[in-house]
Design an enzyme around this catalytic site. Structure first.
Site, mmCIF file in Angstrom:
data_model
loop_
_atom_site.group_PDB
_atom_site.id
_atom_site.type_symbol
_atom_site.label_atom_id
_atom_site.label_comp_id
_atom_site.label_asym_id
_atom_site.label_seq_id
_atom_site.Cartn_x
_atom_site.Cartn_y
_atom_site.Cartn_z
ATOM 1 N N ARG A 123 0.821 -1.232 0.000
ATOM 2 C CA ARG A 123 0.000 0.000 0.000
ATOM 3 C C ARG A 123 0.847 1.271 0.000
ATOM 4 N NH1 ARG A 123 -2.439 -3.396 3.482
ATOM 5 N NH2 ARG A 123 -4.343 -4.352 2.686
ATOM 6 N N LYS A 145 2.078 11.676 -10.120
ATOM 7 C CA LYS A 145 1.146 10.798 -10.841
ATOM 8 C C LYS A 145 1.904 9.589 -11.364
ATOM 9 C CE LYS A 145 -1.177 13.563 -13.770
ATOM 10 N NZ LYS A 145 -2.272 13.726 -14.751
ATOM 11 N N GLU A 187 6.848 20.029 -23.866
ATOM 12 C CA GLU A 187 6.394 20.372 -22.507
ATOM 13 C C GLU A 187 7.159 21.581 -21.964
ATOM 14 O OE1 GLU A 187 3.786 19.208 -21.053
ATOM 15 O OE2 GLU A 187 3.409 17.294 -22.063
ATOM 16 N N LYS A 229 6.232 23.326 -12.814
ATOM 17 C CA LYS A 229 5.389 22.195 -12.440
ATOM 18 C C LYS A 229 5.299 22.073 -10.919
ATOM 19 C CE LYS A 229 3.797 17.666 -13.449
ATOM 20 N NZ LYS A 229 3.873 16.389 -14.154
ATOM 21 N N GLU A 239 -5.302 17.334 -8.878
ATOM 22 C CA GLU A 239 -5.948 17.825 -10.090
ATOM 23 C C GLU A 239 -7.380 18.266 -9.865
ATOM 24 O OE1 GLU A 239 -5.454 14.676 -12.945
ATOM 25 O OE2 GLU A 239 -4.024 15.842 -14.072
ATOM 26 N N ARG A 243 -3.998 22.744 -11.070
ATOM 27 C CA ARG A 243 -3.173 21.835 -11.863
ATOM 28 C C ARG A 243 -3.668 21.739 -13.310
ATOM 29 N NH1 ARG A 243 -0.297 16.322 -9.652
ATOM 30 N NH2 ARG A 243 0.689 15.755 -11.602
ATOM 31 N N ASN A 247 -2.587 21.224 -18.485
ATOM 32 C CA ASN A 247 -3.283 20.605 -19.606
ATOM 33 C C ASN A 247 -3.273 21.481 -20.863
ATOM 34 O OD1 ASN A 247 -4.430 18.063 -19.894
ATOM 35 N ND2 ASN A 247 -6.497 18.909 -19.982
ATOM 36 N N HIS A 250 -3.128 20.037 -24.299
ATOM 37 C CA HIS A 250 -3.293 18.593 -24.160
ATOM 38 C C HIS A 250 -4.668 18.087 -24.560
ATOM 39 C CE1 HIS A 250 0.569 18.821 -22.283
ATOM 40 N NE2 HIS A 250 0.582 17.556 -21.959
ATOM 41 N N HIS A 254 -4.221 14.984 -26.603
ATOM 42 C CA HIS A 254 -4.680 13.632 -26.230
ATOM 43 C C HIS A 254 -5.553 13.025 -27.331
ATOM 44 C CE1 HIS A 254 -4.065 14.550 -21.694
ATOM 45 N NE2 HIS A 254 -3.043 13.881 -22.186
ATOM 46 N N HIS A 266 4.171 11.687 -27.637
ATOM 47 C CA HIS A 266 3.349 12.617 -26.858
ATOM 48 C C HIS A 266 3.682 14.077 -27.194
ATOM 49 C CE1 HIS A 266 1.083 14.055 -23.405
ATOM 50 N NE2 HIS A 266 2.156 14.675 -22.947
HETATM 51 N N1 LIG Z 1 3.321 10.729 -14.532
HETATM 52 C C1 LIG Z 1 3.211 11.826 -15.229
HETATM 53 O O1 LIG Z 1 2.815 12.873 -14.726
HETATM 54 C C2 LIG Z 1 3.618 11.804 -16.674
HETATM 55 C C3 LIG Z 1 3.767 13.012 -17.366
HETATM 56 C C4 LIG Z 1 4.195 12.983 -18.680
HETATM 57 C C5 LIG Z 1 4.447 11.759 -19.302
HETATM 58 N N2 LIG Z 1 4.281 10.612 -18.592
HETATM 59 C C6 LIG Z 1 4.557 9.310 -19.229
HETATM 60 O O2 LIG Z 1 5.922 9.280 -19.637
HETATM 61 C C7 LIG Z 1 6.052 8.367 -20.718
HETATM 62 C C8 LIG Z 1 6.941 8.982 -21.762
HETATM 63 O O3 LIG Z 1 8.193 9.234 -21.202
HETATM 64 P P1 LIG Z 1 9.511 9.424 -22.087
HETATM 65 O O4 LIG Z 1 9.240 10.360 -23.170
HETATM 66 O O5 LIG Z 1 10.571 9.706 -21.104
HETATM 67 O O6 LIG Z 1 9.687 8.026 -22.810
HETATM 68 P P2 LIG Z 1 10.229 6.586 -22.403
HETATM 69 O O7 LIG Z 1 10.287 6.354 -20.962
HETATM 70 O O8 LIG Z 1 9.409 5.657 -23.224
HETATM 71 O O9 LIG Z 1 11.719 6.610 -22.947
HETATM 72 C C9 LIG Z 1 11.962 6.781 -24.315
HETATM 73 C C10 LIG Z 1 13.161 5.981 -24.771
HETATM 74 O O10 LIG Z 1 14.346 6.622 -24.377
HETATM 75 C C11 LIG Z 1 15.258 5.685 -23.822
HETATM 76 N N3 LIG Z 1 16.105 6.438 -22.901
HETATM 77 C C12 LIG Z 1 15.765 6.941 -21.704
HETATM 78 N N4 LIG Z 1 16.753 7.681 -21.206
HETATM 79 C C13 LIG Z 1 17.764 7.637 -22.096
HETATM 80 C C14 LIG Z 1 19.048 8.229 -22.150
HETATM 81 N N5 LIG Z 1 19.481 9.055 -21.204
HETATM 82 N N6 LIG Z 1 19.828 7.967 -23.222
HETATM 83 C C15 LIG Z 1 19.375 7.175 -24.224
HETATM 84 N N7 LIG Z 1 18.163 6.613 -24.237
HETATM 85 C C16 LIG Z 1 17.352 6.849 -23.182
HETATM 86 C C17 LIG Z 1 14.370 4.668 -23.193
HETATM 87 O O11 LIG Z 1 15.034 3.452 -23.030
HETATM 88 C C18 LIG Z 1 13.220 4.581 -24.196
HETATM 89 O O12 LIG Z 1 13.540 3.696 -25.230
HETATM 90 C C19 LIG Z 1 4.667 8.070 -21.212
HETATM 91 O O13 LIG Z 1 4.325 6.765 -20.806
HETATM 92 C C20 LIG Z 1 3.789 9.070 -20.491
HETATM 93 O O14 LIG Z 1 2.488 8.581 -20.232
HETATM 94 C C21 LIG Z 1 3.887 10.621 -17.308
#
Ligand SMILES: NC(=O)c1ccc[n+]([C@@H]2O[C@H](COP(=O)([O-])OP(=O)(O)OC[C@H]3O[C@@H](n4cnc5c(N)ncnc54)[C@H](O)[C@@H]3O)[C@@H](O)[C@H]2O)c1
Length: 362
Positions: A123, A145, A187, A229, A239, A243, A247, A250, A254, A266
């Site tokens: 938990r 999140k 972003e 942020k 949210e 917050r 968006n 977005h 989305h 994204h």
């Molecule tokens: N929780 C939140 O508030 C929130 C906000 C925005 C996005 N997200 C989520 O984040 C995800 C997208 O994140 P992302 O864009 O970081 O993509 P990702 O985590 O899919 O990473 C993209 C690629 O980059 C590679 N990589 C990572 N760091 C690296 C580095 N330093 N050097 C070389 N390669 C590297 C990874 O292995 C992967 O193949 C989505 O799932 C999205 O839903 C969450």
């Protein structure tokens, strides 16, 4: 932002469970300070970031923690229920107790997955995020999140689970592919328009240089975006109010992601969404031409898309109506009343929406 005098800067995120985001070059040694009295640490990592993960492992071990490494699939492939179940199994074998901690190293997909597993294991156990993509640094790792993807859709299953800390080591960006960097810039640009125009000034100083991972200005861009942020989520973790400004861009973004079945990055979807949101502000008589046009100019110069096929408009409208952030089926948009002056546009006339979409229609 407070400077710690040793190359690291700390941004405090407020709210019910405040935490620090430490930003700097080569700040891996700061990790133990974010995890006082965790006997055991599950070090969860994914992707080509072995060097950083190894350094974090050494640092934690030297500080007296027992470290258990757990690899997860990189990217969206890791944001599944199966991967979460594999993590819960790994935690049980460690075994990870409530006084222990998880450290997640990777992009946003990895910090989302590990965050969700940490939120649900016993938990809730502590987690520290070490984001390794620009998007992870400025968005996913900060704000609490967490989510996984299921058959029902992307990010529909998750939990609010603020981290105990976030460590942003800018050195890791040197291996990030240009496409991933540019994806994260959407972003950053958003943060500039909704809250901190200095971000736009920094980018515009040399837009060509800004397209390269870790170029000059990186530190300032990352810090300012995180600060923005932090200010917002510190005031509204769940949210329910302020917050919502995050968006910006977005709602259409989305919808594009849904229509593209999540094969569009994204940041690309958000980029088109930002130009559309600016057009809505302009069409509604709130936003001046110069600020509206600035959206397209900056995003285009950074290599992000700013148009979308005209024929997709009916499908996009439908997708916006079922967005998880729509209220009932009334469309709600964050728009700008001016630079860094976000406002809400609720249930706009169809003609206004059409006029705004015409600005991005290709
Ligand atoms: N929780 C939140 O508030 C929130 C906000 C925005 C996005 N997200 C989520 O984040 C995800 C997208 O994140 P992302 O864009 O970081 O993509 P990702 O985590 O899919 O990473 C993209 C690629 O980059 C590679 N990589 C990572 N760091 C690296 C580095 N330093 N050097 C070389 N390669 C590297 C990874 O292995 C992967 O193949 C989505 O799932 C999205 O839903 C969450």
């Amino acid at each position: 932002v407070t400077d710690d005098g040793a190359g690291g800067r700390t941004i405090r995120v407020g709210g019910p469970a405040p935490y620090d985001v430490v930003v700097g070059h080569g700040v891996a040694e700061r990790l133990p300070a974010l995890l006082p009295d965790a006997a055991t640490v599950a070090l969860v990592s994914a992707g080509p970031i072995e060097q950083l993960t190894g350094r974090l492992d050494d640092t934690l071990t030297a500080a007296g923690h027992r470290v258990v490494r757990v690899d997860v699939p990189a990217g969206e492939r890791g944001k599944t229920l199966d991967a979460a179940a594999a993590l819960w199994n790994a935690f049980s074998q460690v075994p990870l107790t409530r006084s222990d901690a998880v450290v997640a190293v990777g992009g946003g997909a990895t910090t989302d997955l590990a965050g969700f597993a940490a939120a649900t294991w016993l938990r809730g156990v502590r987690i520290v995020h070490v984001p390794t993509t620009l998007l992870g640094m400025v968005d996913a790792a900060v704000g609490g999140k967490t989510a996984i993807n299921t058959a029902a859709g992307k990010n529909l299953v998750g939990a609010f689970h603020p981290p105990a800390g976030v460590l942003v080591d800018l050195e890791v960006l040197s291996t990030l592919p240009v496409a991933e960097w540019v994806n994260g810039l959407a972003e950053v640009v958003k943060a500039g328009f909704v809250a901190d125009p200095v971000i736009l000034d920094v980018l515009e100083k040399d837009l060509a240089a800004a397209r390269q991972p870790g170029g000059p200005g990186t530190r300032e861009l990352v810090e300012r975006s995180i600060q923005m942020k932090a200010d917002v989520v510190g005031a509204d973790l769940r949210e329910t109010g302020p917050r919502e400004v995050l968006n910006y861009g977005h709602t259409l973004g989305h919808a594009i992601e849904r229509v593209e079945r999540f094969r569009w990055p994204h940041g690309h979807a958000v980029s088109v969404g930002l130009v559309f949101a600016a057009a809505l502000g302009r069409a509604d008589g709130r936003l001046d031409d110069a600020t509206a046009d600035r959206h397209r100019t900056v995003l285009e110069a950074l290599g992000l898309p700013t148009t979308y096929p005209a024929g997709a408009w009916p499908e996009l409208l439908e997708a916006m109506r079922v967005d998880k952030k729509a209220r009932a089926d009334r469309l709600r948009f964050v728009v700008l009343d001016g630079l860094a002056r976000p406002g809400i546009l609720e249930a706009p006339e169809q003609s206004l929406l059409d006029k705004a979409f015409a600005e991005v229609a290709a």
